[in-house]
Design a protein around this motif. Structure first.
Motif, short mmCIF file in Angstrom:
data_model
loop_
_atom_site.label_atom_id
_atom_site.label_comp_id
_atom_site.label_asym_id
_atom_site.label_seq_id
_atom_site.Cartn_x
_atom_site.Cartn_y
_atom_site.Cartn_z
N THR A 148 -18.29 47.92 -16.82
CA THR A 148 -17.91 47.95 -18.23
C THR A 148 -18.92 47.18 -19.07
OG1 THR A 148 -15.59 48.07 -17.59
CG2 THR A 148 -16.06 47.44 -19.87
N LYS A 149 -19.29 47.79 -20.20
CA LYS A 149 -20.18 47.14 -21.17
C LYS A 149 -19.56 47.30 -22.55
CE LYS A 149 -24.39 47.46 -18.64
NZ LYS A 149 -25.80 47.47 -18.66
N VAL A 150 -19.65 46.23 -23.33
CA VAL A 150 -19.15 46.24 -24.71
C VAL A 150 -20.34 46.22 -25.65
CG1 VAL A 150 -17.73 45.03 -26.41
CG2 VAL A 150 -17.07 45.01 -23.99
N ASN A 151 -20.39 47.19 -26.56
CA ASN A 151 -21.48 47.32 -27.53
C ASN A 151 -20.97 47.01 -28.94
OD1 ASN A 151 -23.74 48.60 -25.91
ND2 ASN A 151 -22.03 49.98 -25.47
N GLU A 172 -16.95 47.88 -35.93
CA GLU A 172 -16.67 48.79 -34.82
C GLU A 172 -17.27 48.22 -33.55
OE1 GLU A 172 -16.90 53.21 -35.59
OE2 GLU A 172 -18.67 52.90 -34.34
N ILE A 173 -16.48 48.19 -32.47
CA ILE A 173 -17.01 47.84 -31.16
C ILE A 173 -16.61 48.93 -30.17
CG2 ILE A 173 -17.16 45.34 -31.47
CD1 ILE A 173 -14.58 45.05 -29.95
N GLU A 174 -17.48 49.15 -29.20
CA GLU A 174 -17.24 50.19 -28.20
C GLU A 174 -17.35 49.58 -26.81
OE1 GLU A 174 -20.12 53.27 -28.71
OE2 GLU A 174 -19.43 53.79 -30.70
N ALA A 175 -16.53 50.07 -25.92
CA ALA A 175 -16.61 49.69 -24.51
C ALA A 175 -16.65 50.96 -23.68
CB ALA A 175 -15.42 48.83 -24.11
N GLN A 176 -17.48 50.95 -22.66
CA GLN A 176 -17.58 52.06 -21.72
C GLN A 176 -17.58 51.50 -20.32
OE1 GLN A 176 -20.95 54.58 -22.46
NE2 GLN A 176 -20.72 54.43 -24.67
N GLY A 177 -16.94 52.20 -19.42
CA GLY A 177 -16.91 51.79 -18.03
C GLY A 177 -16.27 52.85 -17.17
N VAL A 178 -15.89 52.45 -15.99
CA VAL A 178 -15.24 53.34 -15.04
C VAL A 178 -13.87 52.74 -14.70
CG1 VAL A 178 -15.38 54.36 -12.73
CG2 VAL A 178 -17.46 54.05 -14.10
N TYR A 179 -12.84 53.57 -14.76
CA TYR A 179 -11.48 53.09 -14.49
C TYR A 179 -10.90 53.81 -13.28
CZ TYR A 179 -9.03 57.30 -15.91
OH TYR A 179 -8.53 58.59 -15.95
N ASP A 180 -9.90 53.17 -12.69
CA ASP A 180 -9.10 53.76 -11.61
C ASP A 180 -7.70 53.17 -11.76
OD1 ASP A 180 -7.93 54.72 -9.29
OD2 ASP A 180 -9.51 53.97 -7.96
N VAL A 181 -6.72 54.01 -12.09
CA VAL A 181 -5.36 53.54 -12.31
C VAL A 181 -4.40 54.36 -11.46
CG1 VAL A 181 -4.93 55.03 -14.32
CG2 VAL A 181 -3.66 52.91 -14.08
N ASN A 182 -3.37 53.68 -10.95
CA ASN A 182 -2.35 54.36 -10.16
C ASN A 182 -1.06 53.56 -10.27
OD1 ASN A 182 -1.09 56.15 -8.52
ND2 ASN A 182 -2.15 55.55 -6.65
N GLY A 183 0.04 54.25 -10.56
CA GLY A 183 1.32 53.58 -10.64
C GLY A 183 2.32 54.35 -11.46
N LYS A 184 3.31 53.62 -12.00
CA LYS A 184 4.38 54.25 -12.78
C LYS A 184 4.72 53.37 -13.97
CE LYS A 184 7.28 56.46 -9.30
NZ LYS A 184 8.61 56.45 -8.70
N ALA A 190 -14.28 55.71 -18.79
CA ALA A 190 -13.39 55.29 -19.87
C ALA A 190 -14.23 54.92 -21.08
CB ALA A 190 -12.56 54.09 -19.44
N PHE A 191 -13.76 55.33 -22.26
CA PHE A 191 -14.41 55.02 -23.53
C PHE A 191 -13.36 54.47 -24.48
CE2 PHE A 191 -16.46 58.65 -21.55
CZ PHE A 191 -17.81 58.30 -21.59
N VAL A 192 -13.66 53.34 -25.08
CA VAL A 192 -12.75 52.73 -26.05
C VAL A 192 -13.58 52.35 -27.27
CG1 VAL A 192 -11.15 50.84 -26.51
CG2 VAL A 192 -11.31 51.78 -24.21
N LYS A 193 -13.08 52.69 -28.44
CA LYS A 193 -13.73 52.29 -29.69
C LYS A 193 -12.66 51.68 -30.58
CE LYS A 193 -16.76 55.02 -31.62
NZ LYS A 193 -17.37 56.13 -32.40
N LEU A 235 -9.92 58.57 -21.62
CA LEU A 235 -9.91 58.33 -20.17
C LEU A 235 -10.13 59.66 -19.48
CD1 LEU A 235 -6.81 55.97 -19.97
CD2 LEU A 235 -9.22 55.30 -20.01
N GLU A 236 -11.32 59.87 -18.96
CA GLU A 236 -11.59 61.12 -18.25
C GLU A 236 -10.68 61.23 -17.03
OE1 GLU A 236 -15.75 61.17 -17.27
OE2 GLU A 236 -16.32 61.79 -19.29
N ASN A 237 -10.13 62.40 -16.82
CA ASN A 237 -9.30 62.72 -15.65
C ASN A 237 -7.97 61.97 -15.59
OD1 ASN A 237 -11.31 64.50 -14.62
ND2 ASN A 237 -12.43 62.69 -13.91
N ILE A 238 -7.51 61.42 -16.71
CA ILE A 238 -6.19 60.78 -16.68
C ILE A 238 -5.15 61.84 -16.38
CG2 ILE A 238 -5.78 60.94 -19.18
CD1 ILE A 238 -4.76 57.96 -17.00
#
Length: 186
Positions: A76-79, A106-118, A130-133, A172-175
């Protein structure tokens, strides 16, 4: 020397609010100067580049109320952190305290996520980029200072006491495996 510096700062406090305002303006000017150095860091002071800011990998196990999730965030990197404006600086020279209010358009964060649960009865799963702005981010912070043996000011405590924003865009790609339901979430 440390006692002399502390006494000097206390003298500034006694002189009155004009002295506080001078210190506030100095700190504000220093922060403005720092913005241009954030992308490259300050090698002679061993300060690494801070924009983009790399975030260490995060592994969370969330088990609160109706949420039971494992979440991993990697690479993850925050720009945009160097694009802040300083809304206010307040100093208390007697107590050696500092307050800051910053705004980031404006700030942006990009990285790779892996989530599993309920969450409640709904399964939450996915793995991908994952992309967050965040828009119009307002940050408030307080710090306590002291003087060290060499007479330099040193931060002893730092706390973010407010983080607010107007809007957050999330992708979130592939959520949930992608598809129409993923489009609704994103």
């Amino acid at each position: 020397v440390a006692i002399m510096l502390r006494n000097f700062l206390l003298l500034l406090f006694v002189v009155g609010s004009l002295a506080d305002e001078s210190v506030n303006n100095y700190i504000k000017a220093t922060l403005e100067n720092m913005k241009s150095q954030m992308p490259n860091g300050i090698p002679e002071l061993n300060i690494p580049p801070l924009d983009p800011l790399p975030i260490p990998n995060i592994n969370l196990n969330i088990n609160e109320g109706a949420a039971k999730l494992t979440l991993k965030l990697d690479s993850t990197k925050v720009n945009g952190l160097s694009k802040f404006t300083t809304d206010s600086v307040t100093t208390d020279l007697q107590q050696l305290k500092l307050g800051l209010k910053l705004n980031l358009h404006e700030i942006e964060a990009q990285g790779v996520y892996d989530v599993n649960g309920k969450v409640i009865i709904f399964p939450i799963y996915g793995k991908g980029r994952a992309f967050v702005k965040a828009h119009n981010v307002r940050v408030g912070a307080v710090a306590s200072l002291t003087t060290n043996a060499e007479g330099y000011l040193q931060m002893t405590h730092f706390q973010l006491d407010k983080i607010a924003f107007d809007k957050v865009d999330l992708l979130l790609e592939n959520i949930l495996g992608g598809g129409n339901l993923a489009n609704v979430i994103n």
